[in-house]
Scaffold this motif. Structure first.
Motif, PDB file in Angstrom:
ATOM      1  N   HIS A 185     -14.104  -1.015 -39.706  1.00  0.00           N
ATOM      2  CA  HIS A 185     -15.061  -0.478 -40.678  1.00  0.00           C
ATOM      3  C   HIS A 185     -14.757   0.973 -41.025  1.00  0.00           C
ATOM      4  N   GLN A 186     -14.205   1.723 -40.083  1.00  0.00           N
ATOM      5  CA  GLN A 186     -13.779   3.078 -40.403  1.00  0.00           C
ATOM      6  C   GLN A 186     -12.681   3.048 -41.467  1.00  0.00           C
ATOM      7  N   ALA A 187     -11.800   2.066 -41.393  1.00  0.00           N
ATOM      8  CA  ALA A 187     -10.740   1.951 -42.404  1.00  0.00           C
ATOM      9  C   ALA A 187     -11.349   1.702 -43.784  1.00  0.00           C
ATOM     10  N   LEU A 188     -12.372   0.865 -43.843  1.00  0.00           N
ATOM     11  CA  LEU A 188     -13.045   0.627 -45.127  1.00  0.00           C
ATOM     12  C   LEU A 188     -13.744   1.897 -45.611  1.00  0.00           C
ATOM     13  N   ILE A 189     -14.390   2.590 -44.690  1.00  0.00           N
ATOM     14  CA  ILE A 189     -15.066   3.846 -45.029  1.00  0.00           C
ATOM     15  C   ILE A 189     -14.052   4.874 -45.535  1.00  0.00           C
ATOM     16  N   LYS A 190     -12.885   4.904 -44.903  1.00  0.00           N
ATOM     17  CA  LYS A 190     -11.825   5.842 -45.314  1.00  0.00           C
ATOM     18  C   LYS A 190     -11.422   5.589 -46.766  1.00  0.00           C
ATOM     19  N   ILE A 191     -11.329   4.334 -47.140  1.00  0.00           N
ATOM     20  CA  ILE A 191     -10.995   3.981 -48.523  1.00  0.00           C
ATOM     21  C   ILE A 191     -12.095   4.486 -49.463  1.00  0.00           C
ATOM     22  N   ALA A 192     -13.342   4.315 -49.053  1.00  0.00           N
ATOM     23  CA  ALA A 192     -14.464   4.774 -49.878  1.00  0.00           C
ATOM     24  C   ALA A 192     -14.462   6.287 -50.023  1.00  0.00           C
ATOM     25  N   CYS A 193     -13.877   6.985 -49.063  1.00  0.00           N
ATOM     26  CA  CYS A 193     -13.861   8.455 -49.078  1.00  0.00           C
ATOM     27  C   CYS A 193     -12.713   9.036 -49.885  1.00  0.00           C
ATOM     28  N   ASN A 194     -11.815   8.210 -50.373  1.00  0.00           N
ATOM     29  CA  ASN A 194     -10.687   8.724 -51.150  1.00  0.00           C
ATOM     30  C   ASN A 194     -11.140   9.573 -52.328  1.00  0.00           C
ATOM     31  N   GLN A 195     -12.286   9.272 -52.897  1.00  0.00           N
ATOM     32  CA  GLN A 195     -12.783  10.026 -54.046  1.00  0.00           C
ATOM     33  C   GLN A 195     -13.619  11.233 -53.635  1.00  0.00           C
ATOM     34  N   LEU A 196     -13.917  11.378 -52.355  1.00  0.00           N
ATOM     35  CA  LEU A 196     -14.760  12.482 -51.887  1.00  0.00           C
ATOM     36  C   LEU A 196     -13.864  13.606 -51.387  1.00  0.00           C
ATOM     37  N   ASP A 197     -13.596  14.564 -52.255  1.00  0.00           N
ATOM     38  CA  ASP A 197     -12.623  15.606 -51.932  1.00  0.00           C
ATOM     39  C   ASP A 197     -13.113  16.627 -50.901  1.00  0.00           C
ATOM     40  N   TYR A 198     -14.364  16.568 -50.518  1.00  0.00           N
ATOM     41  CA  TYR A 198     -14.884  17.510 -49.532  1.00  0.00           C
ATOM     42  C   TYR A 198     -14.803  16.981 -48.093  1.00  0.00           C
ATOM     43  N   ILE A 199     -14.363  15.752 -47.923  1.00  0.00           N
ATOM     44  CA  ILE A 199     -14.283  15.117 -46.602  1.00  0.00           C
ATOM     45  C   ILE A 199     -12.897  15.328 -46.003  1.00  0.00           C
ATOM     46  N   THR A 200     -12.858  15.706 -44.726  1.00  0.00           N
ATOM     47  CA  THR A 200     -11.604  15.809 -43.985  1.00  0.00           C
ATOM     48  C   THR A 200     -11.669  14.825 -42.820  1.00  0.00           C
ATOM     49  N   LEU A 201     -10.737  13.907 -42.800  1.00  0.00           N
ATOM     50  CA  LEU A 201     -10.694  12.904 -41.735  1.00  0.00           C
ATOM     51  C   LEU A 201      -9.426  13.065 -40.913  1.00  0.00           C
ATOM     52  N   PRO A 202      -9.521  12.852 -39.602  1.00  0.00           N
ATOM     53  CA  PRO A 202      -8.300  12.887 -38.794  1.00  0.00           C
ATOM     54  C   PRO A 202      -7.416  11.687 -39.146  1.00  0.00           C
ATOM     55  N   ASP A 203      -6.132  11.829 -38.931  1.00  0.00           N
ATOM     56  CA  ASP A 203      -5.200  10.728 -39.221  1.00  0.00           C
ATOM     57  C   ASP A 203      -5.564   9.458 -38.460  1.00  0.00           C
ATOM     58  N   SER A 204      -6.207   9.608 -37.309  1.00  0.00           N
ATOM     59  CA  SER A 204      -6.542   8.459 -36.466  1.00  0.00           C
ATOM     60  C   SER A 204      -7.766   7.693 -36.958  1.00  0.00           C
ATOM     61  N   PHE A 205      -8.524   8.236 -37.896  1.00  0.00           N
ATOM     62  CA  PHE A 205      -9.750   7.590 -38.365  1.00  0.00           C
ATOM     63  C   PHE A 205      -9.411   6.273 -39.058  1.00  0.00           C
ATOM     64  N   GLY A 206      -9.934   5.183 -38.538  1.00  0.00           N
ATOM     65  CA  GLY A 206      -9.705   3.876 -39.131  1.00  0.00           C
ATOM     66  C   GLY A 206      -8.357   3.271 -38.804  1.00  0.00           C
ATOM     67  N   VAL A 207      -7.689   3.777 -37.780  1.00  0.00           N
ATOM     68  CA  VAL A 207      -6.380   3.260 -37.391  1.00  0.00           C
ATOM     69  C   VAL A 207      -6.452   2.801 -35.936  1.00  0.00           C
ATOM     70  N   ALA A 208      -5.989   1.594 -35.690  1.00  0.00           N
ATOM     71  CA  ALA A 208      -6.013   1.047 -34.333  1.00  0.00           C
ATOM     72  C   ALA A 208      -5.166   1.899 -33.397  1.00  0.00           C
ATOM     73  N   LYS A 209      -5.610   2.025 -32.167  1.00  0.00           N
ATOM     74  CA  LYS A 209      -4.888   2.824 -31.169  1.00  0.00           C
ATOM     75  C   LYS A 209      -3.467   2.288 -30.965  1.00  0.00           C
ATOM     76  N   SER A 210      -3.300   0.979 -31.026  1.00  0.00           N
ATOM     77  CA  SER A 210      -1.961   0.409 -30.854  1.00  0.00           C
ATOM     78  C   SER A 210      -1.038   0.832 -32.000  1.00  0.00           C
ATOM     79  N   THR A 211      -1.584   0.956 -33.203  1.00  0.00           N
ATOM     80  CA  THR A 211      -0.787   1.413 -34.342  1.00  0.00           C
ATOM     81  C   THR A 211      -0.400   2.876 -34.175  1.00  0.00           C
ATOM     82  N   ILE A 212      -1.330   3.687 -33.710  1.00  0.00           N
ATOM     83  CA  ILE A 212      -1.046   5.105 -33.465  1.00  0.00           C
ATOM     84  C   ILE A 212       0.070   5.236 -32.433  1.00  0.00           C
ATOM     85  N   ASP A 213      -0.014   4.467 -31.338  1.00  0.00           N
ATOM     86  CA  ASP A 213       1.021   4.506 -30.300  1.00  0.00           C
ATOM     87  C   ASP A 213       2.364   4.030 -30.833  1.00  0.00           C
TER      88      ASP A 213
END
Length: 165
Positions: A127-155
């Motif tokens: 759901h964070q990944a979906l939220i991240k997509i919704a935030c693409n138009q919100l230029d005032y939001i700063t998200l960490p690279d890990s937001f909405g990304v599975a830990k296994s993908t990060i590793d």
């Protein structure tokens, strides 16, 4: 460790919410079309709440959610709920029976608290990944690279980067 990972992901969600304007939280997202960021947040938090509140009974039914409208319309209430959930995640692993609606009937599935924590972790990240997509138009939001990304993908990405260097 598993409770800590869940707490960290919920913490990322809370950090995100602290930046979000109330109207961007509660109003339907122009990107998501049929839902709001708040509805996604409520959904995630209520599944965690089900797991924690139904833990003692040994039966968990995610279909039996409160669907508390204030969790999707009031950012501060959602952030307060996150703090409560984080404070109550550390429970002993035990067998749990997952009760799931299947049509007009119910399936009973053997599970465990830790297995359901895994499910909730991945569900929250999804759901964070979906939220991240919704935030693409919100230029005032700063998200960490890990937001909405599975830990296994990060590793995995880190292992690729270290093999290149």
């Amino acid at each position: 460790m598993l409770a800590q990972l869940n707490s960290e992901v919920l913490g990322e969600l809370s950090d995100f919410l602290a930046q979000l304007k109330s109207e961007d939280f509660a109003d339907l997202s122009p990107v998501l079309k049929t839902s709001s960021i708040g509805q996604h947040v409520r959904h995630v938090l209520e599944l965690y709440e089900c797991l924690i509140s139904q833990y003692e009974s040994g039966f968990v039914c995610y279909d039996d959610r409160k669907r508390d409208k204030s969790l999707e319309t009031e950012v501060n209430i959602a952030m307060a709920k996150i703090r409560v959930l984080q404070a109550n995640l550390l429970l002993e692993d035990k067998e749990i029976v997952l009760k799931m609606a299947v049509g007009e009937d119910f399936e009973m599935i053997r599970s465990s608290y830790n297995r359901e924590l895994c499910y909730n972790l991945e569900h929250c990240i999804h759901h964070q990944a979906l939220i991240k997509i919704a935030c693409n138009q919100l230029d005032y939001i700063t998200l960490p690279d890990s937001f909405g990304v599975a830990k296994s993908t990060i590793d995995y990405v880190k292992s690729l980067e270290s093999s290149i260097n």
